[in-house]
Design a protein around this motif. Structure first.
Motif, mmCIF file in Angstrom:
data_model
loop_
_atom_site.group_PDB
_atom_site.id
_atom_site.type_symbol
_atom_site.label_atom_id
_atom_site.label_comp_id
_atom_site.label_asym_id
_atom_site.label_seq_id
_atom_site.Cartn_x
_atom_site.Cartn_y
_atom_site.Cartn_z
ATOM 1 N N ALA A 1 28.353 -51.852 93.369
ATOM 2 C CA ALA A 1 28.090 -52.473 91.890
ATOM 3 C C ALA A 1 29.074 -51.918 90.705
ATOM 4 N N ASN A 2 29.071 -50.696 90.808
ATOM 5 C CA ASN A 2 30.005 -49.849 89.675
ATOM 6 C C ASN A 2 31.298 -50.352 89.770
ATOM 7 N N LEU A 3 32.055 -50.536 91.114
ATOM 8 C CA LEU A 3 33.359 -50.651 91.345
ATOM 9 C C LEU A 3 33.616 -52.083 90.749
ATOM 10 N N GLU A 4 32.731 -52.728 91.125
ATOM 11 C CA GLU A 4 32.742 -54.222 90.404
ATOM 12 C C GLU A 4 33.170 -54.709 89.069
ATOM 13 N N LYS A 5 32.593 -53.481 88.441
ATOM 14 C CA LYS A 5 32.791 -53.455 86.895
ATOM 15 C C LYS A 5 33.984 -52.667 86.208
ATOM 16 N N LEU A 6 34.288 -51.510 87.334
ATOM 17 C CA LEU A 6 35.432 -50.659 86.943
ATOM 18 C C LEU A 6 36.709 -51.088 87.410
ATOM 19 N N ASP B 1 31.654 -42.718 85.867
ATOM 20 C CA ASP B 1 31.249 -42.430 87.148
ATOM 21 C C ASP B 1 30.895 -43.459 88.222
ATOM 22 N N ILE B 2 31.557 -43.559 89.099
ATOM 23 C CA ILE B 2 31.077 -44.691 90.348
ATOM 24 C C ILE B 2 29.483 -44.255 90.770
ATOM 25 N N LEU B 3 29.341 -43.048 90.962
ATOM 26 C CA LEU B 3 28.173 -42.642 91.364
ATOM 27 C C LEU B 3 27.367 -41.794 90.566
ATOM 28 N N PRO B 4 26.128 -41.701 90.410
ATOM 29 C CA PRO B 4 25.443 -40.828 89.652
ATOM 30 C C PRO B 4 25.351 -39.474 90.117
ATOM 31 N N VAL B 5 26.540 -38.686 90.192
ATOM 32 C CA VAL B 5 26.312 -37.552 91.046
ATOM 33 C C VAL B 5 25.889 -36.469 90.161
ATOM 34 N N ALA B 6 26.268 -36.380 88.818
ATOM 35 C CA ALA B 6 25.498 -35.113 88.058
ATOM 36 C C ALA B 6 24.129 -35.311 88.258
ATOM 37 N N HIS B 7 23.511 -36.518 87.973
ATOM 38 C CA HIS B 7 21.970 -36.505 87.889
ATOM 39 C C HIS B 7 21.392 -36.139 89.019
#
Length: 199
Positions: A122-127, A78-84
């Motif tokens: 930040a997450n896109l940099e990893k994914l 998940d790129i964003l913590p949508v579920a949480h």
């Protein structure tokens, strides 16, 4: 962040939710918050410029906590913590229903969007490590804005959409965006002329 500062902010956030379950958000003043949280007014103003700054930082802080939980639980796709985020809002629905019609909702969502954009980057940099930094920034802004739009619609429509439906919908749309930017290098589309309506 210093542990004592974190505790103070948490106490204020809990006080806001407790007060907001039974009172309109616009009626809750700084004096009400500090009294309910058991902190001094000077302590409040040492951390926040005003009530709106507190509301924005609290919402952004909730999103950051949700992102930390998602990373700990291994939801790394998940790129964003949508579920949480969605389940947190749904779990505080008495408070959330009072936020929706208030002017404060836009203050909170604006701060949340800024935090979500940073998380997405930040997450896109990893994914999607091969993504050009500017494309990563634009994609993060697009995804954060889209999720905030979904949250706004959900809150304004009195939670008529099931939280799970919102989560699945965002994940499907985000997967489409991620798939389109990682599948093949984008073909350059030159912007060589102004649209007709631009003088």
């Amino acid at each position: 962040m210093d542990e004592r500062i974190a505790r103070t902010r948490l106490r204020l956030a809990h006080a806001l939710i407790a007060l907001g379950r039974t009172r309109d958000l616009e009626d809750i003043r700084v004096g009400d918050l500090v009294k309910a949280a058991g902190v001094g007014r000077s302590t409040f103003y040492a951390h926040f410029r005003n009530r709106d700054d507190f509301l924005g930082q609290s919402f952004a802080g909730m999103i950051a906590a949700c992102d930390s939980a998602a990373r700990r639980e291994g939801l790394s796709s998940d790129i964003l913590p949508v579920a949480h985020v969605v389940m947190h809002i749904a779990g505080n629905d008495a408070f959330s229903r009072r936020v929706a019609p208030s002017r404060s909702m836009e203050v909170m969502l604006a701060a949340g969007e800024r935090k979500l954009r940073l998380i997405a980057e930040a997450n896109l940099e990893k994914l999607a490590a091969g993504l050009h930094p500017e494309e990563r920034r634009q994609t993060a802004a697009f995804l954060a804005g889209a999720f905030i739009g979904q949250l706004r619609l959900w809150l304004q429509n009195d939670f008529r959409t099931a939280p799970e439906t919102l989560i699945v919908s965002h994940r499907r749309l985000a997967a489409g965006v991620l798939g389109s930017i990682t599948a093949a290098p984008p073909s350059p589309v030159p912007f060589d002329r102004k649209p007709a309506h631009v003088p």
